[in-house]
Design an enzyme around this catalytic site. Structure first.
Site, short mmCIF file in Angstrom:
data_model
loop_
_atom_site.label_atom_id
_atom_site.label_comp_id
_atom_site.label_asym_id
_atom_site.label_seq_id
_atom_site.Cartn_x
_atom_site.Cartn_y
_atom_site.Cartn_z
N LYS A 1 0.82 -1.22 0.00
CA LYS A 1 0.00 0.00 0.00
C LYS A 1 0.85 1.26 0.00
O LYS A 1 0.50 2.23 -0.67
CB LYS A 1 -0.97 0.00 1.20
N LYS B 1 -10.99 -4.78 -3.00
CA LYS B 1 -12.09 -3.82 -3.12
C LYS B 1 -11.58 -2.48 -3.63
O LYS B 1 -12.33 -1.70 -4.18
CB LYS B 1 -12.88 -3.55 -1.84
N LYS C 1 -4.09 -10.23 -5.96
CA LYS C 1 -5.28 -10.48 -5.14
C LYS C 1 -6.48 -9.66 -5.60
O LYS C 1 -6.31 -8.50 -5.96
CB LYS C 1 -4.91 -10.09 -3.69
P1 TYM Z 1 -10.07 -6.32 4.53
O1 TYM Z 1 -11.16 -5.33 4.70
O2 TYM Z 1 -8.99 -6.00 3.54
O3 TYM Z 1 -10.67 -7.73 4.15
C1 TYM Z 1 -11.70 -8.31 4.93
C2 TYM Z 1 -11.51 -9.80 4.97
O4 TYM Z 1 -11.53 -10.33 3.63
C3 TYM Z 1 -10.35 -11.09 3.38
N1 TYM Z 1 -9.98 -10.90 1.98
C4 TYM Z 1 -9.83 -11.88 1.10
N2 TYM Z 1 -9.96 -13.21 1.23
C5 TYM Z 1 -9.76 -13.96 0.10
N3 TYM Z 1 -9.45 -13.44 -1.09
C6 TYM Z 1 -9.31 -12.10 -1.27
N4 TYM Z 1 -9.00 -11.59 -2.45
C7 TYM Z 1 -9.50 -11.26 -0.14
N5 TYM Z 1 -9.47 -9.93 0.06
C8 TYM Z 1 -9.75 -9.72 1.35
C9 TYM Z 1 -9.32 -10.51 4.33
O5 TYM Z 1 -8.28 -11.44 4.58
C10 TYM Z 1 -10.16 -10.23 5.55
O6 TYM Z 1 -10.34 -11.40 6.31
N6 TYM Z 1 -7.20 -5.41 8.54
C11 TYM Z 1 -8.35 -6.15 8.05
C12 TYM Z 1 -9.62 -5.88 8.81
C13 TYM Z 1 -9.48 -6.02 10.28
C14 TYM Z 1 -9.55 -7.23 11.03
C15 TYM Z 1 -9.42 -6.85 12.38
C16 TYM Z 1 -9.74 -8.56 10.65
C17 TYM Z 1 -9.29 -5.00 11.17
N7 TYM Z 1 -9.26 -5.50 12.44
C18 TYM Z 1 -9.43 -7.79 13.41
C19 TYM Z 1 -9.75 -9.51 11.68
C20 TYM Z 1 -9.61 -9.13 13.03
C21 TYM Z 1 -8.60 -5.79 6.59
O7 TYM Z 1 -8.15 -4.79 6.12
O8 TYM Z 1 -9.42 -6.66 5.93
#
Ligand code: TYM
Length: 340
Positions: free
Chosen positions: A115, A201, A198
């Site tokens: 990022k 969003k 990957k």
């Molecule tokens: P975020 O918002 O990027 O993604 C949310 C969840 O989706 C999963 N994910 C994916 N899984 C499979 N293939 C993909 N292409 C893909 N893109 C995203 C991510 O692994 C995630 O599980 N930092 C985290 C959010 C967060 C969090 C937490 C998660 C903040 N605090 C505490 C667990 C526990 C994030 O940015 O996820």
């Protein structure tokens, strides 16, 4: 919710509409696991501002994320649902954890490297310390299991390191040391336009991702246009990342194994695989889309639910924060004087 059950916690950044990567990597597994655990699910708005957000869109997407959790099958009567900024303890514990994490380990985070590379010379400091906020999210509630996609595994491992480090200094019962839960399939859904990166969003190309808001028609068009590989045979191999990705999507939806899926495509063309993947996706996502839109029509229901969720989360978070402040040697004031 039961006091005996271990705590399971996870969250999504409402920085855009959710993708099928978020659904298959995270959300679908939350639903599968919810009855065995004491669950907390939330939308991490504080995380999203590590990059610039449009305020109006952020507000809409935050509600939409929570509505999507429920539409996907999370039972709001059992799980605690809330918005991160409604529980100020997240930001408070994050500061403490920032003080107990090292520049070197934060600098090694792959997501930070990716990022920050896109931000030029003005990299927001929040992007660098972001994993300590995520560690705070997890450690505040004595979380045992964190179901996430594979891109978040490194952050959960850092959380473990910080928890163990502080437990060694302040007592082994300060924090529960969490574990990641990475699903066997769907942990890393790839971009439809570039299957070596990957699905995200925040990808500016809307054809790279299937969003949970997409209609059947849009899903069909996007999957038909998905970049596949040269050749015609349908096999599950690293040399065919486009085909592999579509098979992964099918495996995550149906629960079938890769060899089983590959043998069902013997003698068939890429076109078959694309159309059937699109149909499976459309079938899986249509009820979620409809239910989400329905829920979004009644924001007062969501507001009430989120207020109750935040209150329940807060009273739990305060116990952890009070224990941490006490162990650090802070003079009690905000929290009643007690010995931990
Ligand atoms: P975020 O918002 O990027 O993604 C949310 C969840 O989706 C999963 N994910 C994916 N899984 C499979 N293939 C993909 N292409 C893909 N893109 C995203 C991510 O692994 C995630 O599980 N930092 C985290 C959010 C967060 C969090 C937490 C998660 C903040 N605090 C505490 C667990 C526990 C994030 O940015 O996820």
């Amino acid at each position: 919710m039961s006091a005996q059950k271990a705590v399971l916690l996870s969250a999504v950044q409402p920085s855009n509409r959710l993708t099928v990567g978020n659904y298959l990597g995270a959300l679908k597994n939350w639903v599968r696991l919810q009855n065995e655990y004491d669950c907390l699910f939330f939308a991490v708005d504080l995380h999203t501002i590590t990059l610039r957000q449009d305020p109006k869109a952020l507000r809409e997407q935050t509600y939409r994320a929570i509505a999507t959790y429920i539409a996907a099958g999370i039972d709001p009567a059992k799980a605690t649902l809330f918005i991160q900024s409604h529980v100020p303890e997240h930001a408070e514990l994050a500061w403490v954890l920032t003080c107990f994490s090292y520049m070197g380990e934060l600098n090694r985070m792959t997501q930070y490297k990716d990022k920050s590379a896109k931000e030029g010379s003005n990299i927001p400091a929040g992007l660098f310390i972001y994993p300590t906020l995520m560690a705070s999210d997890i450690l505040l509630y004595g979380t045992k299991l964190v179901p996430v996609g594979s891109d978040q595994k490194q952050h959960v491992e850092l959380t473990r390191d910080i928890a163990i480090r502080m437990n060694n200094i302040y007592g082994g019962d300060l924090f529960v040391v969490p574990e990641p839960f990475i699903p066997p399939s769907g942990a890393r859904i790839m971009s439809l336009q570039d299957p070596t990166s990957k699905m995200s969003k925040s990808d500016p190309d809307p054809n790279s991702a299937v969003y949970l808001t997409d209609t059947e028609d849009q899903i069909l068009k996007k999957v038909k246009r998905a970049v596949t590989d040269s050749g015609t045979e349908i096999t599950y191999e690293d040399t065919k990342p486009g085909v592999k990705n579509l098979l992964d999507i099918q495996a995550a939806i149906t629960g079938k194994s890769h060899p089983e899926l590959v043998s069902s495509y013997a003698g068939k063309m890429y076109g078959h695989l694309k159309v059937e993947t699109a149909q499976l996706l459309a079938q899986e996502l249509a009820p979620i889309r409809t239910k989400t839109d329905e829920l979004l029509k009644d924001l007062s229901y969501l507001d009430k639910l989120l207020q109750d969720g935040a209150e329940a989360a807060r009273s739990r978070a305060q116990v952890t924060l009070a224990r941490v402040y006490d162990r650090l040697g802070f003079v009690p004031g905000r929290y009643p004087r007690r010995s931990f």
